[in-house]
Write an enzyme that holds these catalytic residues in place. Sequence first.
Site, mmCIF file in Angstrom:
data_model
loop_
_atom_site.group_PDB
_atom_site.id
_atom_site.type_symbol
_atom_site.label_atom_id
_atom_site.label_comp_id
_atom_site.label_asym_id
_atom_site.label_seq_id
_atom_site.Cartn_x
_atom_site.Cartn_y
_atom_site.Cartn_z
ATOM 1 C CG ASP A 1 -1.793 1.185 1.345
ATOM 2 O OD1 ASP A 1 -2.640 1.370 0.457
ATOM 3 O OD2 ASP A 1 -1.641 1.948 2.321
ATOM 4 C CD GLU B 1 -2.190 2.212 -3.480
ATOM 5 O OE1 GLU B 1 -3.366 2.478 -3.769
ATOM 6 O OE2 GLU B 1 -1.758 2.221 -2.310
#
Length: 575
Positions: free
Chosen positions: A226, A262
């Site tokens: 993330d 990401e």
Amino acid sequence: MQTSDQRGAPLGIVIDDKFNWQGVRRPGTPLHHSVIYEAHVRGLTMTHPGVPEELRGTYAGLASPAVTEYLTDLGITAIELLPVHQHVDDPFLLEKGLSNYWGYSTLSYFAPDVRYSAQARRGNPAGAVREFKEMVRELHRAGIEVILDVVYNHTAEGNHLGPTFSYKGLDNPGYYRLVEGEPQHYFDFTGTGNTLNTAAPQTVQLVMDSLRYWVTEMGVDGFRFDLAATLARGTYDVDFCTAMMVAVHQDPVLREVKLIAEPWDVGEGGYQVGQFPAPWAEWNGIFRDDIRSFWKGDGGLASDLGFRLTGSSDLFQGSGRAPGHSVNFITAHDGFCLRDLVSYNEKHNEANGEDNRDGDSHNRSWNCGEEGETGNPEVLALRARQSRNLLATLLLSQGTPMLLGGDELGRTQSGNNNAYCQDNPVSWYNWDQTDTELLEFTRRLIALRAEHPSLRRRSFLKDRSPRGRGVRDVMWVRYDGAEMNAEDWQNPHTQSLGLFLDGRGVGDLDRYGKPLTDDHLFLLLNASYVDLPFTLPGLGERSSGSFCLIRQTTTQQKLCVPAKPPHCGPAASSC
């Protein structure tokens, strides 16, 4: 500290040397052969009719035969789970009767979240470790890899007004990035109030120990990081030579698993799509945006579409990576699901209690004529075609496709594009309302991808003859059968094209070490508002082949039929 349904949480490393993996091996699926399914442990299992009620919403429920058989029948090779590290519910959500459903508020990097454990429900929270391993083992037995969405960019302790659970009290300046001259405040590259200090040795060790633990002890096959740009920041700027990045690259354990970034954060210069070094794969947000815009009807995207269909070489080739390093997606947990993408022009997040201010307002969505649910048969037919257009483009493009779990069922969140706090039917699958035709269409697409190595190339297309033969490995044509020229690529009104893949130019070897070949494949796309009579180009001597026709406005949606007819248009419904 109290979670939503269990008092207390394990904070230590738990080693279970006695666990029996029963000889089940990791699937070891190459990235370019993978089809990733993004899902939430609870969302996938909470209402599944084949999962025993006492196991719904748990690791054990995800490991049940009903779920593993569903995933294998669909053709999935890897499941990417939203965060399963022990996390904390934000007080402002609890005050509103909500919870942090997605789990991006990590407390412990070594403990599986007990709220997803059937053992914890029975009063044995320590059993969550064994239950998680059993889930991994059964998914591996079904040939499915397990990828974890991990949050090493921030923690649950929030900003300077947030609670102190562990890191703040242990070594605040060591674990967090503090504002120079104002050490009581935190740098916030994540939008959550704090940023882990991955330039500090103890933080690097914490992250690396955690990653190795989940691979060696818990058996997982990879990670989706993330806001990964945050992990690559030096003092301020993104720098892929930081201690954190170097540590990941040199680690012999992590070298054997999938690493997916990401590739952005909310800080200055944080959008880094295509910039991560090998061996990192990346969520390709540019693929998502370009494909959504193309099928929405925006003009001037022909050249961008060409790159997206062929693995985004403009983004990934320069760093020595391959098409598989582009993790392509149309939808993900953050944003509209597929059905809502073709049903809403605007977000509808009122249930989150923030007056619809949260969530992205720029979704490149199109409601096909009416906002939200409708009984209008013409609008519903158009939405069905648009859903198939988007799914087919995703699964027939070079790169690694990622499907948002539930999209294949026609799941809706009623226009909520930020359902992070909706641990309820808004986020759970509604298996009773499955769109069986869409599900079957998705199965056929995934099966087609598995059958044709031309759609899973290990190297980028070169637009030249493979091994000296007369037909190029890729050829682009207009709807009239003529080759695309520079003017066609730059024309803002070009909204249709054909992509020919020569099956002799796969550029890979079979299991016997011989050059791999395939049928010739021809992919036709028409996003214009008129029916176009596609003419197949003359390809000279060729082997058998097939074509796929993706078109927005016609009533027929053709998928994979023999490439024999010389002409295919709306009048030729049998082709």
